[in-house]
Scaffold this motif. Structure first.
Motif, short mmCIF file in Angstrom:
data_model
loop_
_atom_site.label_atom_id
_atom_site.label_comp_id
_atom_site.label_asym_id
_atom_site.label_seq_id
_atom_site.Cartn_x
_atom_site.Cartn_y
_atom_site.Cartn_z
N SER A 2 -63.94 -73.37 52.74
CA SER A 2 -62.67 -72.54 52.97
C SER A 2 -61.16 -73.55 53.37
N SER A 3 -62.08 -74.44 54.42
CA SER A 3 -61.48 -75.22 54.68
C SER A 3 -59.97 -75.63 54.74
N ARG A 4 -60.33 -76.56 52.96
CA ARG A 4 -59.90 -77.29 52.01
C ARG A 4 -58.93 -76.48 51.42
N LEU A 5 -59.33 -75.43 51.11
CA LEU A 5 -58.34 -74.43 50.15
C LEU A 5 -58.96 -75.26 48.56
N ALA A 6 -60.48 -75.08 48.66
CA ALA A 6 -60.57 -75.39 47.15
C ALA A 6 -60.36 -73.89 46.72
N ASP A 7 -60.57 -74.93 44.17
CA ASP A 7 -60.92 -74.24 43.72
C ASP A 7 -62.21 -73.69 43.13
N SER A 8 -62.80 -75.08 43.16
CA SER A 8 -64.49 -75.18 42.98
C SER A 8 -65.21 -75.70 43.94
N MET A 9 -66.71 -76.10 44.11
CA MET A 9 -67.00 -77.10 44.70
C MET A 9 -68.35 -76.81 44.23
N MET A 10 -69.00 -78.00 43.93
CA MET A 10 -70.36 -78.66 43.60
C MET A 10 -71.27 -79.67 44.04
N ALA A 11 -72.28 -79.40 44.29
CA ALA A 11 -73.44 -79.68 44.54
C ALA A 11 -73.68 -81.44 44.31
N ILE A 12 -73.86 -82.98 44.77
CA ILE A 12 -74.02 -83.84 43.88
C ILE A 12 -75.16 -84.84 44.79
N ALA A 13 -75.14 -85.46 44.10
CA ALA A 13 -76.33 -86.42 45.06
C ALA A 13 -76.16 -88.31 43.79
N PRO A 14 -76.61 -88.44 44.18
CA PRO A 14 -76.57 -90.47 43.99
C PRO A 14 -77.48 -90.30 42.32
N ALA A 15 -76.86 -90.66 41.74
CA ALA A 15 -77.09 -90.30 39.85
C ALA A 15 -78.78 -90.93 40.21
#
Length: 786
Positions: A585-598
């Motif tokens: 919400s604060s960064r006004l993003a269009d989308s967000m996804m969870a990531i982790a070290p491959a």
């Protein structure tokens, strides 16, 4: 309203005028005591000879109570970066669909509460500098000549002085709330209570939009709530009555109340289910009577009259009597239940009120809001008017309308019950008249969407709502597998429901077993038909589009944000969801996804491989890949652009040990069990630590009280010994003379290192000793050096 109540309102208006200049931070404090003062004034006028109340008298009510309230402007400039919030009063947020991080619930009381609750009186100390000044102002008013004799009573000043500190702390607490947050609107259910009035008045001082929502049926008390900028009435009936009291029509908006929305949106028990729950034959006619917090003898009279009317048909009827939560004793006593088995008592909380209304055939009511709720359920309502109107109980509220079937005595009730049970034509006529009343009493059906749109337009604050979607399309054995004794799906549902940023949780599945689990968790489950495309072709996009199509068939407000949670990640917690949504919400993003070290992930989950097979980020030299545990996007992207990833896509790092790891194999389950047990041990340690701190504080408090008690006893014994010595020999007073250094000869408490509080207490003791010596008949003769 009778003449005594009207005269009490006149006296309340005089009370407002007299103490209007007694202001604390430009707020007329004593206006907040309007309801309590009016009740005392009614007791003053009731013994007097009654007079006739005309329409000309009643039409002046608004001018007397509300129009003369002077609002002095106060500048309001919140600090940049403070969060925007809507402030709700007690009972005003029922059914109002608003994100938890967008509102504050302002409550009355003196104990602190957890967020989003806020208790103003508990958040600010008493301003001891202003308190004596306000007390002197009140004294000066009460000393005036030619005042009403009511204000000459002895209890008036102590009553006002006792309530003044609480009102001052409330004002300071509300001011602190408005300084810490950017308040964009204030929504109340009533301005009758002190917190409600102070919130509305201080909001109008700062030009914050204020709204009062009708909550009850007593209209002349609701006139006090029309001091807000807007007043939301249930329907034309209440609006006309307020206008009859002089309220301007421009203030009143026909919006209904969001607390009635569950009547139309949720499923309630029918008669068959209710009969199975309470174990009575389903072919009997069910009458439902909700009791009121009335006098015990009144409740017994009403119940006896109802039983007497139903007794000739006892083999064909069932009477359900629900006890009111504020009622000490039910009118349906144990002796009556044993004598008349067709009458059953329902304790408060045993069965939901709406289940009882929906499962019954007809309602018997006095002056309760349950009557209107029964009309919204399309149930016949019989109004009972066995007593004259009193201060807070308008028994004639429903019976004053010819459209409502009402009984004013035993014979009328007997006739109504007889015709209702025997004639279908009579029942149809009852419903036809009642529907005409209902159209005037309540506007429309669902109200939350209309109220939400109005609040957005008035406050200029965009209220974004977020829906969490849990797709369960794989084999149900994966989602019904247990972790810590509960299925994977329940862990994900609990995390989503515990988040303050998520407003609705939906489960999409094709498996009936998954659907049953969702129902047990009180979560909406959407069953996909076999004709729908199987979502693994484009999993997330297909899931989003299917959810939007399903939501459009309902009357729910639109959702601006969507978050997809894979139930195969049951270790995700609510705090991780809140952190991710706050960043989204604060960064006004269009989308967000969870990531982790491959390198720390097992084989990629099928959700991620189908949607973004080549997407990755390099952070601090380490390659991070999306996992599919958490995915957020704007609804507009999925609905209009048919895309999941926009120009402003943010990655959100969640470590595998924090829940960003799918639980598929037995090895994964063992790993998850270890993490879950570690979390439980940490919670137990926190609980034990808190308990130990509480025990330590209690012991310290008891030791401090014991020390004070011992000091008092020592001083008391010393005083008694001194008095005994004085009675025996007057020369013994030389024991308390002071030497040239100013130290007492016998004082065992004197120390050179005494702090200021000890010196002050010793001074108080010596002053008390001097007063006692003078009271015994002699003078101190300078023997006490104070």
């Amino acid at each position: 309203m009778n003449m005594a109540q009207y005269r009490a309102f006149q006296l309340t208006s005089t009370f407002f005028t007299l103490f209007d200049h007694v202001r604390y931070k430009q707020v007329p404090l004593l206006r907040a005591l309007a309801y309590e003062f009016h009740r005392k004034a009614v007791l003053y006028y009731e013994p007097m000879k009654p007079a006739r109340l005309t329409a000309q008298h009643v039409h002046k009510l608004y001018d007397m109570l509300v129009a003369q309230d002077r609002v002095l402007p106060v500048p309001y400039h919140p600090k940049p970066g403070t969060s925007e919030k809507i402030v709700f009063g007690s009972l005003a947020n029922y059914g109002f669909q608003l994100p938890a991080h967008k509102f504050i619930l302002c409550l009355d009381g003196s104990q602190r509460r957890k967020s989003p609750c806020y208790v103003p009186e508990a958040m600010a100390p008493l301003n001891t500098r202003s308190f004596p000044f306000l007390v002197r102002q009140i004294k000066a008013v009460l000393r005036r000549k030619n005042m009403h004799p009511f204000f000459r009573k002895r209890w008036v000043f102590p009553w006002l002085k006792a309530r003044l500190p609480s009102l001052m702390r409330k004002v300071d607490g509300i001011e602190r709330l408005m300084n810490l947050t950017y308040v964009r609107g204030i929504i109340q259910s009533s301005s009758v209570n002190p917190v409600g009035y102070l919130l509305v008045h201080m909001g109008k001082q700062r030009k914050i939009p204020t709204i009062n929502i009708q909550y009850g049926l007593i209209d002349f008390y609701q006139t006090l709530s029309t001091n807000a900028d807007y007043y939301f009435a249930w329907g034309h009936t209440h609006k006309n009555r307020l206008m009859h009291y002089g309220t301007p029509a421009s203030k009143i908006q026909l919006m209904g109340n969001a607390r009635f929305d569950p009547i139309f949106t949720q499923t309630w028990m029918d008669k068959t289910q209710l009969a199975s729950r309470l174990k009575f034959p389903a072919n009997k006619t069910v009458f439902f009577y909700p009791e009121q917090p009335d006098l015990p003898e009144h409740n017994k009279i009403v119940v006896n009259k109802i039983i007497k009317a139903l007794l000739p048909y006892s083999k064909h009827v069932i009477l359900l009597v629900k006890k009111h939560p504020n009622q000490k004793q039910s009118g349906l006593t144990l002796a009556l239940r044993r004598k008349y088995p067709f009458a059953k008592l329902i304790p408060h909380g045993a069965i939901h009120l709406y289940d009882l209304i929906h499962g019954s055939n007809a309602l018997l009511i006095q002056y309760s809001t349950v009557g209107l709720e029964g009309m919204l359920f399309q149930k016949p309502v019989i109004a009972l008017t066995f007593f004259p109107n009193r201060k807070r109980k308008e028994y004639s509220y429903y019976s004053s309308s010819p459209a409502i079937t009402s009984a004013r005595g035993q014979s009328q009730l007997n006739a109504i019950i007889r015709q209702y049970l025997k004639s279908q034509r009579y029942r149809n006529q009852m419903m036809n008249r009642q529907n005409l009343y209902r159209e005037q009493a309540y506007s429309g059906t669902l109200s939350s969407t209309r109220i939400r749109n109005f609040v957005e337009a008035v406050s200029g604050m965009k209220i974004n709502r977020t829906v969490a979607i849990l797709p369960a399309f794989a084999e149900s054995a994966l989602y019904t597998r247990t972790l810590g004794g509960f299925p994977f799906l329940l862990h994900s549902i609990h995390a989503a429901k515990s988040s303050r940023w998520i407003d609705e949780v939906l489960v999409i599945t094709q498996d009936p077993r998954v659907h049953d689990i969702a129902r047990l968790a009180n979560v909406t489950a959407i069953m996909t038909s076999p004709m729908d495309p199987y979502p693994y072709a484009a999993p997330m996009l297909q899931t989003c589009l299917h959810t939007l199509r399903s939501l459009k068939r309902t009357d729910q407000p639109p959702f601006e944000n969507m978050i997809i949670l894979d139930p195969l990640y049951p270790l995700l917690q609510a705090r991780q969801l809140d952190h991710a949504l706050r960043a989204f919400s604060s960064r006004l993003a269009d989308s967000m996804m969870a990531i982790a070290p491959a390198s720390r992930l097992p084989s990629p989950h099928q959700f991620s491989t189908a949607d973004y097979p080549t997407l990755h980020w390099t952070i601090e030299g380490t390659k991070h890949s999306p996992t599919g545990a958490l995915f957020m996007l704007k609804t507009v992207m999925a609905e209009q652009k048919q895309a999941l990833i926009g120009h402003r896509t943010l990655p959100h790092i969640i470590a595998p040990e924090e829940g960003n790891r799918p639980i598929v194999t037995e090895k994964d389950c063992a790993y998850a069990e270890d993490i879950l047990q570690g979390r439980r041990r940490a919670i137990l340690l926190q609980v034990r630590k808190r308990r130990a701190i509480m025990v330590w504080r209690q012991k310290r408090r008891k030791a401090h009280q014991l020390q004070k008690r011992r000091a008092i006893l020592r001083r008391r014994s010393l005083l008694q010994r001194t008095l005994q010595l004085r009675k025996k020999n007057a020369s013994s007073l030389s024991l308390i003379r002071h030497n040239s250094l100013g130290k007492s000869v016998f004082d065992p408490f004197f120390r050179d290192d005494r702090n200021q509080s000890e010196q002050q207490s010793d001074h108080v003791f010596k002053r008390g000793l001097q007063n006692l010596l003078v009271r015994e008949g002699g003078k101190d003769n300078g023997q006490l050096h104070l």
